[in-house]
Scaffold this motif. Structure first.
Motif, PDB file in Angstrom:
ATOM      1  N   HIS A  88      -7.537  30.260 -22.751  1.00 37.77           N
ATOM      2  CA  HIS A  88      -8.064  31.457 -23.411  1.00 37.77           C
ATOM      3  C   HIS A  88      -8.519  31.196 -24.837  1.00 37.77           C
ATOM      4  CE1 HIS A  88      -3.788  31.313 -24.506  1.00 37.77           C
ATOM      5  NE2 HIS A  88      -4.112  31.984 -25.593  1.00 37.77           N
ATOM      6  N   THR A  89      -8.278  29.988 -25.355  1.00 34.38           N
ATOM      7  CA  THR A  89      -8.680  29.700 -26.733  1.00 34.38           C
ATOM      8  C   THR A  89      -9.770  28.637 -26.825  1.00 34.38           C
ATOM      9  OG1 THR A  89      -6.900  28.054 -26.966  1.00 34.38           O
ATOM     10  CG2 THR A  89      -6.409  30.326 -27.648  1.00 34.38           C
ATOM     11  N   CYS A  90      -9.782  27.668 -25.906  1.00 36.06           N
ATOM     12  CA  CYS A  90     -10.721  26.547 -26.008  1.00 36.06           C
ATOM     13  C   CYS A  90     -11.648  26.418 -24.805  1.00 36.06           C
ATOM     14  CB  CYS A  90      -9.952  25.234 -26.183  1.00 36.06           C
ATOM     15  SG  CYS A  90      -8.996  25.135 -27.721  1.00 36.06           S
ATOM     16  N   TRP A 181     -22.333  19.343 -25.726  1.00 37.61           N
ATOM     17  CA  TRP A 181     -20.958  19.030 -26.109  1.00 37.61           C
ATOM     18  C   TRP A 181     -20.267  20.220 -26.765  1.00 37.61           C
ATOM     19  CZ3 TRP A 181     -17.247  15.969 -24.837  1.00 37.61           C
ATOM     20  CH2 TRP A 181     -16.160  15.762 -25.688  1.00 37.61           C
ATOM     21  N   ASP A 182     -20.848  20.775 -27.805  1.00 35.65           N
ATOM     22  CA  ASP A 182     -20.317  21.986 -28.453  1.00 35.65           C
ATOM     23  C   ASP A 182     -18.820  21.877 -28.713  1.00 35.65           C
ATOM     24  OD1 ASP A 182     -20.255  24.518 -29.547  1.00 35.65           O
ATOM     25  OD2 ASP A 182     -20.061  25.528 -27.600  1.00 35.65           O
ATOM     26  N   LYS A 183     -18.441  20.799 -29.415  1.00 33.48           N
ATOM     27  CA  LYS A 183     -17.035  20.535 -29.742  1.00 33.48           C
ATOM     28  C   LYS A 183     -16.159  20.406 -28.495  1.00 33.48           C
ATOM     29  CE  LYS A 183     -16.934  22.481 -34.408  1.00 33.48           C
ATOM     30  NZ  LYS A 183     -16.800  21.133 -35.022  1.00 33.48           N
ATOM     31  N   GLY A 184     -16.745  19.912 -27.421  1.00 32.46           N
ATOM     32  CA  GLY A 184     -15.978  19.658 -26.199  1.00 32.46           C
ATOM     33  C   GLY A 184     -15.708  20.877 -25.345  1.00 32.46           C
ATOM     34  N   MET A 185     -16.234  22.026 -25.713  1.00 25.20           N
ATOM     35  CA  MET A 185     -15.997  23.254 -24.953  1.00 25.20           C
ATOM     36  C   MET A 185     -16.488  23.095 -23.508  1.00 25.20           C
ATOM     37  SD  MET A 185     -14.859  26.471 -25.642  1.00 25.20           S
ATOM     38  CE  MET A 185     -15.323  26.976 -27.297  1.00 25.20           C
ATOM     39  N   THR A 222       2.413  15.411 -25.100  1.00 27.16           N
ATOM     40  CA  THR A 222       0.948  15.374 -25.182  1.00 27.16           C
ATOM     41  C   THR A 222       0.265  16.294 -24.176  1.00 27.16           C
ATOM     42  OG1 THR A 222       0.952  13.460 -23.686  1.00 27.16           O
ATOM     43  CG2 THR A 222       0.903  13.023 -26.061  1.00 27.16           C
ATOM     44  N   TYR A 223       0.998  16.789 -23.200  1.00 27.97           N
ATOM     45  CA  TYR A 223       0.411  17.630 -22.153  1.00 27.97           C
ATOM     46  C   TYR A 223       0.259  19.062 -22.639  1.00 27.97           C
ATOM     47  CZ  TYR A 223       0.041  20.013 -17.602  1.00 27.97           C
ATOM     48  OH  TYR A 223      -0.358  20.790 -16.544  1.00 27.97           O
ATOM     49  N   ARG A 224      -0.938  19.601 -22.522  1.00 29.87           N
ATOM     50  CA  ARG A 224      -1.197  20.985 -22.905  1.00 29.87           C
ATOM     51  C   ARG A 224      -1.095  21.861 -21.659  1.00 29.87           C
ATOM     52  NH1 ARG A 224      -6.754  19.735 -26.048  1.00 29.87           N
ATOM     53  NH2 ARG A 224      -6.993  18.499 -24.151  1.00 29.87           N
ATOM     54  N   GLN A 225       0.049  22.521 -21.533  1.00 28.64           N
ATOM     55  CA  GLN A 225       0.366  23.297 -20.333  1.00 28.64           C
ATOM     56  C   GLN A 225      -0.716  24.327 -20.026  1.00 28.64           C
ATOM     57  OE1 GLN A 225       3.944  23.303 -19.087  1.00 28.64           O
ATOM     58  NE2 GLN A 225       3.338  24.461 -17.308  1.00 28.64           N
ATOM     59  N   GLY A 226      -1.168  24.325 -18.767  1.00 33.09           N
ATOM     60  CA  GLY A 226      -2.170  25.296 -18.346  1.00 33.09           C
ATOM     61  C   GLY A 226      -3.576  24.984 -18.813  1.00 33.09           C
ATOM     62  N   TYR A 227      -3.757  23.837 -19.483  1.00 36.40           N
ATOM     63  CA  TYR A 227      -5.087  23.441 -19.955  1.00 36.40           C
ATOM     64  C   TYR A 227      -5.458  22.075 -19.388  1.00 36.40           C
ATOM     65  CZ  TYR A 227      -9.096  23.139 -23.110  1.00 36.40           C
ATOM     66  OH  TYR A 227     -10.371  23.045 -23.620  1.00 36.40           O
ATOM     67  N   ILE A 419      -9.557  29.962 -13.311  1.00 42.01           N
ATOM     68  CA  ILE A 419     -10.680  30.825 -13.689  1.00 42.01           C
ATOM     69  C   ILE A 419     -10.803  32.018 -12.756  1.00 42.01           C
ATOM     70  CG2 ILE A 419     -13.194  30.886 -13.953  1.00 42.01           C
ATOM     71  CD1 ILE A 419     -12.975  27.909 -14.789  1.00 42.01           C
ATOM     72  N   TYR A 420     -10.502  31.815 -11.470  1.00 42.87           N
ATOM     73  CA  TYR A 420     -10.543  32.911 -10.487  1.00 42.87           C
ATOM     74  C   TYR A 420      -9.153  33.091  -9.882  1.00 42.87           C
ATOM     75  CZ  TYR A 420     -15.563  32.035 -10.836  1.00 42.87           C
ATOM     76  OH  TYR A 420     -16.835  31.850 -11.303  1.00 42.87           O
ATOM     77  N   PRO A 421      -8.206  33.623 -10.657  1.00 45.56           N
ATOM     78  CA  PRO A 421      -6.813  33.691 -10.175  1.00 45.56           C
ATOM     79  C   PRO A 421      -6.640  34.580  -8.954  1.00 45.56           C
ATOM     80  CG  PRO A 421      -7.078  34.954 -12.206  1.00 45.56           C
ATOM     81  CD  PRO A 421      -8.345  34.181 -12.021  1.00 45.56           C
ATOM     82  N   TYR A 422      -7.487  35.600  -8.795  1.00 45.36           N
ATOM     83  CA  TYR A 422      -7.332  36.486  -7.647  1.00 45.36           C
ATOM     84  C   TYR A 422      -7.736  35.795  -6.351  1.00 45.36           C
ATOM     85  CZ  TYR A 422     -12.293  37.095  -8.814  1.00 45.36           C
ATOM     86  OH  TYR A 422     -13.602  36.867  -9.129  1.00 45.36           O
TER      87      TYR A 422
END
Length: 676
Positions: A88-90, A181-185, A222-227, A419-422
């Motif tokens: 939700h942030t990156c 690239w857009d900062k890796g987004m 180092t692991y970003r949970q859920g990302y 992205i499509y949790p439903y």
């Protein structure tokens, strides 16, 4: 006398000549219209961007034919990586948008050969066979798009699987030069061998801004949970060695260790366990008497005796997987392929695809400090559980580890589910071999819109031998405009259903299913014939409901597809005086459940009732031929946390023609059974 006719240079002057200014005006107008049509055609059929015209395919262009791109020394370098990044942030989910298939679109950048200002490549190996296989699999999948404007996720064609082959600074600069690239987004990088000597970082050292990382050696630091996505380290032996599946059960050895480059302290402890437990433990090492090469990689030795690797792994019930210089080890894949239960000792290691896979079912994870107690811990596991773990380990390898394609598709599916949790896969779909057709039904808990009216509902009529009332029910239901299909569940094994010519003539398909046993649970079985989302469960004696009342109930269900929507209501409450639950069937203004003798619900709950309902509940219902409606009410409420909805019919809901002989609910013990 004839009048003279004037002739000009252009012929008879019968039509007045157009004024010059008008002629210029119309010519200009015609030219503008023509140019507009030409421009529209070019816009419609011309590639919308240079990027989208370059479809990714090694068949069309080899690596050597890829264009050469020089990286100026002054090129910007991305930031190292934001550890606080989450979806939700990156990640820009709005790029993905809504589509009927609920599937993200992935764009692969065209192949390019990046070199520095003096012509030195950024990688010593170029494009590896593994990364080639990965990109080829993605380009052949439903995820792929060659239209960059439709892409939700971007994958560079630059190979960063093995950090040892990369020039860190130049690789980062090459990533920053990518046009989107857009900062890796919304960019995804695949890396299996992170870090390097002497510290061996557990994540890729290449600065990557906000890009997602599918990494093969993450730690909890180092692991970003859920990302990020934790992926396995691919073993080349998966493609080179064919290990036929072996039936679960006891093996020649109880514990086997096959790793050759483990820390000295671990090997000393394993040798001590070997001394204590003798032949139950086989401790292998590299073969010192063999020349280096491919042959030595596939061999292991113990006191001069040579064993074939990875074939020897199939001879043990448990196989040790210890951390090496890196947390992620290709040995894990070899062990799973052999159907040997991995005993994983790598503190802080994020297991591959642990976001969706239940590793407790396929492995034993032991803290490194408990290595001396390993034998005792493993001996405490029941034999039946060991066999289940062996079977699950092999299935994990086949489904998620066996190839670069399997690893890539699993990674993209995990991101897709975020992205499509439903529309995400369930725990069962990820962890159970494909026996139940879960893919044919969607959970109503995350329906994006109100279910459409057009598909209608399937009426499932449970019957035994009340032919007359059954035919009356069918006749009335067939008048409902939204009815799509009639399914009669014939629960009588001693009597055949009526001949086809005797059944009422209806305008929708009518199918009779004969059951093997007389069980109430048969009414909730997920028959393949049920193709609609909505199901109307109705008894063969419910003759008092009219077609418009049934249609109204269906319309109510469409607004609340995750609930039971029924007609007859019931109340259950705690009786303090009697010290037990009370089941109230009298007509009151209080309702806590609806009877499934006439109720709409989503077919998803048929799957849950049949395959996820605790067995003792279903067995009790079938043994007592009672309370299946209570079981279904509690199941739906437990899953959704929502109460049922009662729809009030015009008439008082009673069956004047039913007798105690015909109806289960009129048996004197019916209400008594419901108290317990």
């Amino acid at each position: 006398m004839c009048a003279s006719v004037k002739y000009g240079s252009r012929g008879p002057a019968l039509i007045p000549r157009m004024k010059t200014k008008h002629r210029i005006y119309y010519i200009t107008l015609f030219s503008v219209v023509l140019l507009g049509l030409i421009a529209t055609g070019m816009f419609q059929f011309w590639p919308h961007s240079i990027e989208s015209s370059a479809e990714w395919s090694l068949d069309r262009r080899s690596v050597h034919d890829a264009p050469l791109v020089r990286i100026p020394m002054s090129s910007p370098i991305p930031e190292r990586g934001d550890l606080s990044c989450r979806m939700h942030t990156c990640f820009d989910v709005y790029r993905c948008g809504y589509n009927p298939k609920n599937k993200i679109k992935v764009y692969i950048y065209p192949l390019q050969r990046f070199v520095d200002e003096v012509g030195v490549p950024i990688s010593s190996t170029g494009l590896s066979r593994e990364y080639n296989d990965l990109l080829s699999a993605i380009s052949d999948s439903d995820f792929y798009t060659d239209d960059v404007t439709r892409a939700c996720l971007f994958i560079p064609s630059t190979d960063v699987l093995n950090q040892n082959s990369l020039r860190i600074r130049e690789t980062a600069q090459a990533l920053a030069m990518l046009p989107r690239w857009d900062k890796g987004m919304n960019h995804l990088l695949f890396n299996m061998l992170p870090g390097g000597p002497p510290d061996y970082n557990t994540a890729l050292d290449v600065p990557r801004d906000r890009a997602l990382l599918a990494g093969g050696g993450f730690s909890t630091w180092t692991y970003r949970q859920g990302y990020d996505v934790s992926i396995p380290v691919y073993s080349p032996l998966s493609a080179e060695v064919d290990l036929p599946e072996r039936q679960p059960g006891p093996r020649r050895y109880f514990i086997l260790s096959s790793q050759t480059a483990i820390h000295r302290e671990y090997r000393v402890e394993l040798e001590r366990l070997k001394e204590e437990n003798g032949e139950a433990l086989l401790l292998l090492d590299k073969c010192s008497n063999l020349s280096q090469g491919l042959a030595s990689v596939r061999k292991r030795c113990y006191k001069g005796q040579v064993y074939d690797y990875p074939q020897i792994l199939q001879e043990s019930s448990f196989c040790v997987v210890l951390r090496g210089a890196r947390l992620g080890q290709a040995t894990l894949s070899d062990v799973l392929q052999a159907g040997c239960v991995p005993v994983i000792m790598a503190d802080s290691y994020i297991l591959p695809f642990s976001e969706v896979l239940d590793w407790k079912r396929a492995s034993v994870v032991i803290p490194e400090e408990k290595l001396p107690e390993m034998y005792t811990i493993l001996k405490s596991i029941p034999h039946r559980q060991v066999e289940e773990m062996q079977r699950q380990a092999r299935w994990f390898w086949e489904a998620y580890f066996s190839s670069m394609k399997a690893i890539g598709m699993t990674t993209l599916q995990i991101i897709n589910d975020r992205i499509y949790p439903y529309a995400a896969r369930t725990y069962e779909e990820w962890n159970n071999p494909s026996v139940v057709k879960w893919s044919s039904v969607n959970s109503p808990l995350f329906l994006p819109l109100i279910p459409p009216r057009s598909p209608g509902f399937t009426a499932v009529v449970l019957t035994y031998d009340r032919i007359e009332s059954l035919f009356r029910v069918i006749t009335e239901i067939s008048k409902v405009s939204s009815l799509a299909k009639l399914l009669v569940v014939w629960n009588n094994q001693n009597k055949s259903p009526p001949e086809e010519s005797l059944w009422p003539k209806v305008t929708v398909p009518l199918k009779v299913v004969r059951t093997k046993e007389n069980k109430l649970s048969n009414r909730f079985f997920p028959f393949d014939e049920i193709e609609t989302e909505a199901v109307l469960a109705i008894d063969d004696d419910i003759i008092m409901l009219t077609s418009d009342e049934l249609q109204f109930g269906y319309e109510v269900w469409r607004e609340f597809p995750d609930r039971l929507v029924g007609y007859p209501g019931r109340l259950h409450l705690w009786d303090h005086e009697m010290g037990k639950w009370k089941y109230e069937s009298e007509w009151t203004n209080e309702v806590s459940m609806v009877l499934t003798g006439a109720a709409f619900y989503h077919k998803y709950f048929n799957y849950l009732y049949t395959y996820k309902m605790p067995g003792d509940i279903k067995n009790w219902v079938d043994a007592h031929m009672n309370c299946e409606d209570i079981a279904m009410n509690f199941l739906v409420a437990n899953i959704t946390g929502k109460a049922p909805i009662k729809v009030t019919p015009r008439k008082k809901f009673k069956c004047p023609e039913c007798t105690a002989i015909d109806g289960l609910s009129l048996d004197q013990t019916h209400m008594v059974e419901s108290y317990y």
